[in-house]
Design a protein around this motif. Structure first.
Motif, short mmCIF file in Angstrom:
data_model
loop_
_atom_site.label_atom_id
_atom_site.label_comp_id
_atom_site.label_asym_id
_atom_site.label_seq_id
_atom_site.Cartn_x
_atom_site.Cartn_y
_atom_site.Cartn_z
N SER A 68 0.82 -1.20 0.00
CA SER A 68 0.00 0.00 0.00
C SER A 68 0.86 1.26 0.00
O SER A 68 0.56 2.22 -0.70
CB SER A 68 -0.91 0.01 1.22
OG SER A 68 -1.75 -1.11 1.20
N LEU A 69 1.92 1.24 0.80
CA LEU A 69 2.81 2.41 0.82
C LEU A 69 3.41 2.64 -0.56
O LEU A 69 3.52 3.79 -1.01
CB LEU A 69 3.93 2.22 1.85
CG LEU A 69 3.59 2.51 3.32
CD1 LEU A 69 4.80 2.24 4.20
CD2 LEU A 69 3.13 3.95 3.51
N ALA A 70 3.75 1.54 -1.23
CA ALA A 70 4.30 1.66 -2.58
C ALA A 70 3.24 2.23 -3.52
O ALA A 70 3.54 3.10 -4.35
CB ALA A 70 4.77 0.29 -3.08
N ALA A 71 2.01 1.77 -3.34
CA ALA A 71 0.92 2.28 -4.18
C ALA A 71 0.76 3.79 -3.96
O ALA A 71 0.54 4.55 -4.91
CB ALA A 71 -0.38 1.56 -3.85
N LEU A 72 0.88 4.20 -2.69
CA LEU A 72 0.76 5.63 -2.36
C LEU A 72 1.86 6.42 -3.05
O LEU A 72 1.60 7.45 -3.69
CB LEU A 72 0.87 5.81 -0.84
CG LEU A 72 0.85 7.24 -0.34
CD1 LEU A 72 -0.57 7.75 -0.29
CD2 LEU A 72 1.49 7.34 1.03
N LEU A 73 3.08 5.92 -2.92
CA LEU A 73 4.22 6.62 -3.51
C LEU A 73 4.06 6.71 -5.02
O LEU A 73 4.29 7.76 -5.63
CB LEU A 73 5.50 5.87 -3.15
CG LEU A 73 6.76 6.71 -3.07
CD1 LEU A 73 6.61 7.78 -2.00
CD2 LEU A 73 7.95 5.82 -2.77
N LEU A 74 3.61 5.62 -5.60
CA LEU A 74 3.42 5.56 -7.05
C LEU A 74 2.40 6.61 -7.49
O LEU A 74 2.64 7.39 -8.41
CB LEU A 74 2.93 4.15 -7.42
CG LEU A 74 2.74 3.86 -8.90
CD1 LEU A 74 4.09 3.80 -9.58
CD2 LEU A 74 2.00 2.54 -9.09
N GLN A 75 1.26 6.66 -6.78
CA GLN A 75 0.19 7.58 -7.17
C GLN A 75 0.61 9.04 -7.01
O GLN A 75 0.10 9.91 -7.70
CB GLN A 75 -1.05 7.32 -6.31
CG GLN A 75 -1.58 5.93 -6.48
CD GLN A 75 -3.00 5.94 -7.01
OE1 GLN A 75 -3.38 6.85 -7.72
NE2 GLN A 75 -3.76 4.93 -6.66
N GLY A 125 -4.09 4.92 6.19
CA GLY A 125 -5.41 5.01 5.56
C GLY A 125 -5.32 5.32 4.09
O GLY A 125 -5.85 4.56 3.26
N ILE A 126 -4.62 6.40 3.73
CA ILE A 126 -4.56 6.80 2.33
C ILE A 126 -3.80 5.77 1.50
O ILE A 126 -4.13 5.54 0.34
CB ILE A 126 -3.99 8.23 2.16
CG1 ILE A 126 -4.03 8.72 0.71
CG2 ILE A 126 -2.58 8.34 2.67
CD1 ILE A 126 -5.41 8.99 0.21
N SER A 127 -2.80 5.12 2.12
CA SER A 127 -2.06 4.08 1.40
C SER A 127 -2.99 2.93 1.00
O SER A 127 -3.02 2.50 -0.15
CB SER A 127 -0.93 3.51 2.26
OG SER A 127 -0.02 4.51 2.58
N LEU A 128 -3.74 2.44 1.99
CA LEU A 128 -4.66 1.34 1.70
C LEU A 128 -5.69 1.79 0.67
O LEU A 128 -5.99 1.07 -0.28
CB LEU A 128 -5.35 0.88 2.99
CG LEU A 128 -4.47 0.13 3.97
CD1 LEU A 128 -5.15 -0.02 5.31
CD2 LEU A 128 -4.12 -1.25 3.42
N ARG A 129 -6.19 3.00 0.86
CA ARG A 129 -7.19 3.53 -0.06
C ARG A 129 -6.67 3.55 -1.49
O ARG A 129 -7.34 3.13 -2.42
CB ARG A 129 -7.57 4.94 0.40
CG ARG A 129 -8.31 5.81 -0.58
CD ARG A 129 -9.78 5.47 -0.64
NE ARG A 129 -10.52 6.38 -1.50
CZ ARG A 129 -10.52 6.33 -2.83
NH1 ARG A 129 -9.80 5.42 -3.44
NH2 ARG A 129 -11.24 7.18 -3.53
N SER A 130 -5.41 4.04 -1.65
CA SER A 130 -4.91 4.14 -3.02
C SER A 130 -4.58 2.76 -3.58
O SER A 130 -4.73 2.52 -4.77
CB SER A 130 -3.69 5.06 -3.09
OG SER A 130 -2.67 4.60 -2.25
N ALA A 131 -4.18 1.81 -2.69
CA ALA A 131 -3.93 0.45 -3.18
C ALA A 131 -5.23 -0.21 -3.62
O ALA A 131 -5.29 -0.84 -4.67
CB ALA A 131 -3.26 -0.38 -2.08
N PHE A 132 -6.29 -0.02 -2.84
CA PHE A 132 -7.60 -0.59 -3.24
C PHE A 132 -8.02 0.02 -4.58
O PHE A 132 -8.56 -0.65 -5.44
CB PHE A 132 -8.67 -0.29 -2.18
CG PHE A 132 -8.41 -0.97 -0.86
CD1 PHE A 132 -7.72 -2.17 -0.80
CD2 PHE A 132 -8.87 -0.41 0.32
CE1 PHE A 132 -7.48 -2.79 0.42
CE2 PHE A 132 -8.63 -1.02 1.53
CZ PHE A 132 -7.94 -2.20 1.59
#
Lengths: 312, 268, 332
Positions: free
Chosen positions: A46-53, B117-124
Motif C-alpha cells: 500500500s505504501l508503494a501504491a501511495l508513492l506511485l500515485q 489510511g490513504i495508502s490502503l485507499r490508493s492500493a484498493f
C-alpha cells in the motif's frame, strides 16, 4: 533389559520435530512467512501504491487520474494555498509538542520520583487508561467543554471572569468566535488527546535518574532551579524527545480534530482526506501524505542521534 | 531530606494533571442524561434517561455496533495469530534481517494513521478492490499486529530460555512443547495483547474512514454525528458504549499482565 | 565394556564459514558406562558445547557422536534417552513440583496415576516428598536443584548430563550436594557427565575427567593421574595450582631440560639448595602457611607446616622437595 539409548519416533509429530531440528531455518521460515507476507503485501504494498500515485497527476478537464510519471503533483504542493497548509500543520504540531512537554513534566516527575506503592499504580493506570481509551470519545468530550454554551463559559460567568475569557478570544489569530472555533481550542484538544504519549517515555527517562545524582547536585550547593536546569532536564531529554516523536507525528497526521474543533482552517490530514474523497484527486492526496512521512523520517534520524530510542 | 518529599506545588500540579486527563470523559456521562437536545448547555437544565431508550430504538446504531464488533473480533483474531508467529520467530535466534522486521512491524503505528489510511485507499483504488467489511479488517489487523507482538515478545523475553530446551530434553516433541510449555506461559500475555488490539480496533476511526466506503462502524457513526449533529444526547449514549467497550478490555489486559509478572516473580 | 558416550574427531564451529570460531576442535573422547565423568575447564573452553552436543542442542560441524554405540547425528534431543540438569534448572514455572517431575513420563503417554506414583518415588529419593504441590517459585535454590534432578532421573536416562550442577548453590550446600550426587550415582548406576569450572568439584566427585582448553582436550584421566601427573603447563596450573617449573630450572633441580610441575605440599623451604629466591608473600591457612618464593622469573609456592618457624618477607631461602615429586611434563 535396559532402555535403548535412542527412542524410536512415535509418529508424524516426532518426525516433523526431527526435521525442524535438522533444519532450524525451516521452522523460522514457516513462522515468519504468514506475518511477513501480510505486512509486506498489505502494508508495504500500500505504501508503494501511495508513492506511485503521488507521481501521477490529474487531468484538469476530465478529472481522471493520468497514470504517467510526473513531478507536477509535487510542484502543486508549493502553491501558496497548499504550502500554507503544510506550514500551519507543522507549526501546530510543534506547539502541541511543546505544550505536552510542559504539562506532562509535573505528572511524569511526580510519578517517577515520589509516587510509591498504590499511588504508583494509580498514576500508571491513570495515564494508560486515557492513552488506550476511545480517541473519538475524548475529542467529543472537548466539544462539550469548549462549546459556546458549554462548561468553560459557565465557569467563567460563575467566577465572574467572563471578561478574561472574552479578552483571550479577542486575541488575534489564536482567538475566535468561541473556544470551539479557535486555534486555541484546537490546541487544547490536541494536547489533551496526545499528552499520555509524552508522559510515559518522560517518566521512564526520569525513573532512570538516580536519586544520588540529585543529592550530589544539592550537596554541591546547587539551588533547585540549578539542579533542574543542569541535571534533571538533560537527563530527561531523551524521554522528552521520544515522547515528542509521538505527539508530533500524531498531530501532523490527525484530521478529525481540525474538522470538529477549530476555524475550519485546513491541515495536512484534512487535505488528504478531502482530496481523496470529494475531490477525487488521489495523486495530490498522496503527495500531501508523503510530506509527513518525509518530515517524520528527518525527525526520527535527528532523534536517533540524540539517543531517544533508548528511552522508548 | 528534600529528595524524599515532593513540594506541595508539585503534588497539586501532578494531581490536577491526572484529573485533567479524566474529568472530560465524566462529562460525556453527564451529558447523556441531559434534557437539552439542541445545545451543549452547562449545567444541564434537567436530567432524564429517555436517550437510552431512544438509542436502543435506533436500527442504524445497532448496525454500526454489529459491524464494529465483527471487524474488531476478526481483526484481533488475525493479529493474534500473526503477532504470535512473529514474536515466536523473533524470540528464537538472531538472524539476518531481524532489525528490518522489527521496523516493519512498528511502522503501521509509527507513521500517522492518515498515511496507513490513504495508502490502503490508493492500493484498493489501483487494484479495483471494492470496499467491504474485509477492507476494514485488512487495515485494522495490520496495525493490531504490533500490539499483540509487543505483549508476546515481552513475555518471551522473560520466560527462561531453558524451559523449551528442558521440555525437549525430557522427551517432548515440538508440538507438545508448544502446547504444554509455551502456550500456558504465553497465554495471559497473548490474551492481554488481544484485549488491547480489540480496544484499538473497536475505537479506530482514522484508518477506517479510508477503508470503509459507505459502511459505518460505531466510531464512524459517531464522527458523522459530531460533524452533523442530530440528537446530541443519543451520541453521548453511544460514546458511553464505545468508552465502556474499550475500557473493559484495557482493564482486563492490565489485570492479566499484572498477574503474569507476579507468578514470574515469587509465585502465589 | 561398552562406552556410554563416544566422540570421534568432533568439531563444532560457530559464526561464518570464512572466519569460524571453533568452540569444539577435533575432540576424541570415550566415556565408560557407569562412569561419573567430569568435563573441567575455564569458561569458553568448549566443555558446555560438548555437553550440548551429547544432549542434541548442538550438532557437530564434523565428526561423529555415539551414545551406547549408536550414531546420534540424525536424532533430535527429544528422542535421545539422555536427560539434563540445567544450570538454571529450567523448571516449568506454571507447573507444580509433581507435574514438573512427571512431565517426561506424561509426554511419553504414561497414565496419570502411574506417572504420579513414579514422581512421588523420585521426590522421596531426593528428599522432597512433601513438596509435590508447591510451585518452583516457592522453593529454595537447593530444593529447585533436587527437583531438576528428580525430573531428569524419573525418565531413567542412559546418561545424565549436569551443567554446572552446583554453581548456583552456596558453599555449605555445595559440599553436601557433592556427597549426595556421588551416592546417588553409585546407587542408580547411571552414567553421569557433568560440566564444571571448579577443579575441586571435578577432582572430588568424578572418577575420571577431561580437562578442556581452547576447544580441545588437554588431558583425560583419573583425578589422581591428572593431579599428580599433569601433561601440560595448562593442566598443572588450572587443576592443581601446582608450581610450574621452566626447563632450565628443571635441569638445575636434577631433571631433563623440560617443563615440569611440583606440588606445593611436596615442596618445603630450606637454607640451601640448587635454586634460591626471595620470600614475597606468606598466607596462613590453618594447618600450614603458604610461602611464595620468587626465583628469578618463576614463583615457587611451598607449604610450611604450622609449628615450624616462619621466615620473614624479603629473606632469601632455597627449596627442596620429596624424592619423585618433580613431575616432568610430556606436553608443552
Amino acid at each position: 533389559m535396559t532402555a535403548p539409548a535412542i527412542i524410536p519416533a512415535r509418529g508424524p509429530a516426532d518426525r516433523l520435530t526431527a526435521l525442524f531440528w535438522r533444519r532450524p531455518r525451516l521452522l523460522l521460515a514457516l513462522l515468519l512467512t504468514p506475518p511477513l507476507l501480510w505486512l509486506g503485501l498489505v502494508y508495504l504494498g500500500s505504501l508503494a501504491a501511495l508513492l506511485l500515485q503521488s507521481f501521477y497527476s490529474i487531468d484538469e478537464f476530465s478529472g481522471r487520474v493520468v497514470p504517467e510519471f510526473t513531478l507536477k503533483t509535487y510542484a502543486e504542493l508549493l502553491r501558496p494555498s497548499n504550502y500554507d497548509v503544510i506550514i500551519r500543520t507543522v507549526l501546530m504540531s510543534a506547539a502541541v509538542t511543546i505544550g505536552c512537554a510542559i504539562l506532562a513534566f509535573p505528572i511524569a516527575y511526580f510519578a517517577a520520583r515520589y509516587a510509591r506503592g498504590r499511588w504508583k499504580a494509580i498514576f500508571y493506570l491513570g495515564v494508560m487508561l486515557p492513552l488506550w481509551s476511545s480517541y473519538l470519545v475524548k475529542v467529543y468530550a472537548w466539544k462539550l467543554i469548549l462549546a459556546k454554551e458549554g462548561i468553560i463559559t459557565w465557569v467563567a460567568s460563575a467566577t465572574h471572569t467572563t471578561p478574561v475569557l472574552d479578552a483571550i478570544l479577542a486575541l488575534p489569530i489564536i482567538g475566535g468566535n468561541s473556544l470551539s472555533t479557535s486555534y486555541l481550542g484546537m490546541f487544547a484538544v490536541f494536547v489533551y488527546v496526545w499528552i499520555p504519549y509524552m508522559i510515559l517515555p518522560m517518566q521512564a527517562a526520569l525513573e532512570r535518574v538516580p536519586t544520588s545524582m540529585l543529592e550530589a547536585s544539592a550537596d554541591l550547593g546547587a539551588t533547585r532551579a540549578q539542579t533542574f536546569r543542569t541535571v534533571i532536564l538533560p537527563l530527561a531529554l531523551p524521554g522528552i524527545i521520544a515522547g515528542s516523536i509521538f505527539t508530533f507525528s500524531l498531530t501532523m497526521g490527525d484530521y478529525i480534530i481540525p474538522q470538529i474543533v477549530g476555524n475550519s482552517a485546513n491541515f495536512i490530514g484534512m487535505a488528504v482526506y478531502q482530496l481523496q474523497g470529494t475531490a477525487g484527486n488521489i495523486p495530490l492526496a498522496a503527495a500531501f501524505a508523503v510530506v509527513p512521512i518525509v518530515i517524520m523520517l528527518i525527525y526520527l534520524t535527528l532523534a536517533k542521534r540524540a539517543g531517544a530510542f533508548d528511552a522508548l | 531530606m528534600r529528595s524524599d518529599r515532593a513540594s506541595p506545588l508539585l503534588k497539586i500540579t501532578a494531581t490536577l494533571g491526572l484529573l485533567f486527563l479524566h474529568v472530560p470523559i465524566l462529562l460525556i456521562f453527564l451529558y447523556a442524561f441531559t434534557t437539552e437536545e439542541r445545545t451543549y448547555q452547562f449545567p444541564p437544565p434537567g436530567l432524564t434517561t429517555q436517550w437510552f431508550a431512544a438509542a436502543w430504538a435506533r436500527p442504524d446504531i445497532w448496525e454500526a455496533l454489529a459491524l464494529s464488533l465483527k471487524v474488531a473480533l476478526i481483526a484481533t483474531f488475525l493479529a493474534m495469530i500473526l503477532g504470535t508467529l512473529v514474536s515466536a520467530a523473533m524470540s528464537r535466534a538472531k538472524f539476518f534481517g531481524r532489525e528490518q522486521i522489527t521496523l516493519l512491524i512498528l511502522l503501521p503505528i509509527a507513521l500517522p494513521g492518515v498515511i496507513t489510511g490513504i495508502s490502503l485507499r490508493s492500493a484498493f483504488g489501483l487494484m479495483d478492490i471494492p470496499f467491504s467489511t474485509w477492507t476494514i479488517i485488512l487495515g485494522h489487523a495490520t496495525f493490531c499486529i504490533v500490539i499483540v507482538y509487543n505483549n508476546a515478545v515481552a513475555r518471551f523475553r522473560r520466560l527462561s530460555g531453558g524451559v523449551m530446551e528442558a521440555s525437549a530434553d525430557l522427551g517432548a516433541n515440538a508440538f507438545q512443547s508448544f502446547w504444554y510449555i509455551l502456550l500456558p506461559n504465553l497465554g495471559t500475555a497473548l490474551l492481554a495483547g488481544g484485549m488491547l488490539a480489540f480496544a484499538l480496533s473497536f475505537d479506530e476511526v482514522i484508518v477506517t474512514t479510508f477503508t470503509a466506503g459507505q459502511q459505518a462502524t460505531l466510531p464512524i457513526w459517531m464522527l458523522e454525528e459530531l460533524i452533523r449533529p442530530r440528537q446530541r444526547p443519543v451520541t453521548n449514549v453511544v460514546a458511553m458504549v464505545v468508552f465502556a467497550a474499550t475500557v473493559v478490555p484495557i482493564l482486563l489486559a492490565f489485570y492479566l499482565t499484572r498477574n503474569g509478572s507476579e507468578t514470574a516473580g515469587a509465585g502465589k | 565394556m561398552t562406552s556410554a558416550v563416544e566422540f570421534a574427531s568432533v568439531t563444532r564451529h560457530f559464526g561464518s564459514a570464512s572466519a569460524p570460531i571453533k568452540a569444539v576442535d577435533g575432540v576424541d573422547l570415550t566415556i565408560a558406562e557407569g562412569a561419573f565423568f567430569a568435563m573441567l575447564g575455564p569458561s569458553g573452553s568448549g566443555k558446555t558445547t560438548c555437553l550440548r552436543l551429547i544432549s542434541g542442542f548442538e550438532s557437530p560441524s564434523s565428526g561423529v557422536i555415539r551414545i551406547f554405540g549408536e550414531d546420534v547425528s540424525a536424532t533430535p534431543p527429544h528422542l535421545r534417552n539422555v536427560n539434563t540438569v540445567f544450570q538454571d534448572y529450567a523448571l516449568f514455572p506454571h507447573m507444580n513440583v509433581r507435574d514438573n517431575v512427571a512431565y517426561g513420563l506424561m509426554v511419553k503417554g504414561m497414565s496419570r496415576s502411574a506417572r504420579y506414583a513414579r514422581a512421588e518415588e523420585m521426590l522421596s529419593l531426593v528428599k522432597l516428598s512433601s513438596y509435590g504441590d508447591r510451585k518452583p517459585g516457592q522453593l529454595s535454590g537447593g530444593q529447585r536443584q533436587r527437583v531438576a534432578l528428580a525430573r531428569a532421573l524419573v525418565n531413567e536416562p542412559r546418561v545424565l548430563l549436569l551443567d554446572e550442577p552446583l554453581g548456583a548453590l552456596d558453599l555449605k550446600l555445595r559440599e553436601a550436594m557433592q556427597d549426595e550426587l556421588k551416592a546417588l550415582q553409585k546407587r542408580l548406576r547411571i552414567t553421569f557427565v557433568f560440566v564444571t569450572h571448579d577443579q575441586h568439584e571435578a577432582l572430588s566427585m568424578a572418577d575420571s575427567l577431561a580437562v578442556f582448553n581452547d576447544g580441545r582436550i588437554a588431558q583425560i584421566g583419573t583425578p589422581e593421574q591428572i593431579y599428580a601427573a599433569p601433561r601440560t603447563r595448562f593442566v598443572a596450573d588450572f587443576v592443581g595450582s601446582s608450581n610450574v617449573v621452566p626447563p632450565a630450572m628443571t635441569a638445575a633441580l636434577g631433571g631433563p631440560v623440560q617443563w615440569s610441575s611440583l606440588r606445593p605440599e611436596a615442596t618445603s623451604l630450606a637454607a640451601t639448595g640448587p635454586v634460591t629466591g626471595t620470600i614475597t608473600a606468606l598466607r596462613y591457612q590453618g594447618s600450614s602457611t603458604r610461602a611464595v618464593l620468587r626465583c628469578g622469573e618463576t614463583d615457587i609456592a611451598a607449604l610450611i607446616p604450622t609449628g615450624q618457624p616462619i621466615p620473614e618477607i624479603g629473606s632469601t631461602r632455597a627449596f627442596t622437595f620429596a624424592p619423585g615429586a618433580l613431575h616432568v611434563m610430556a606436553g608443552e
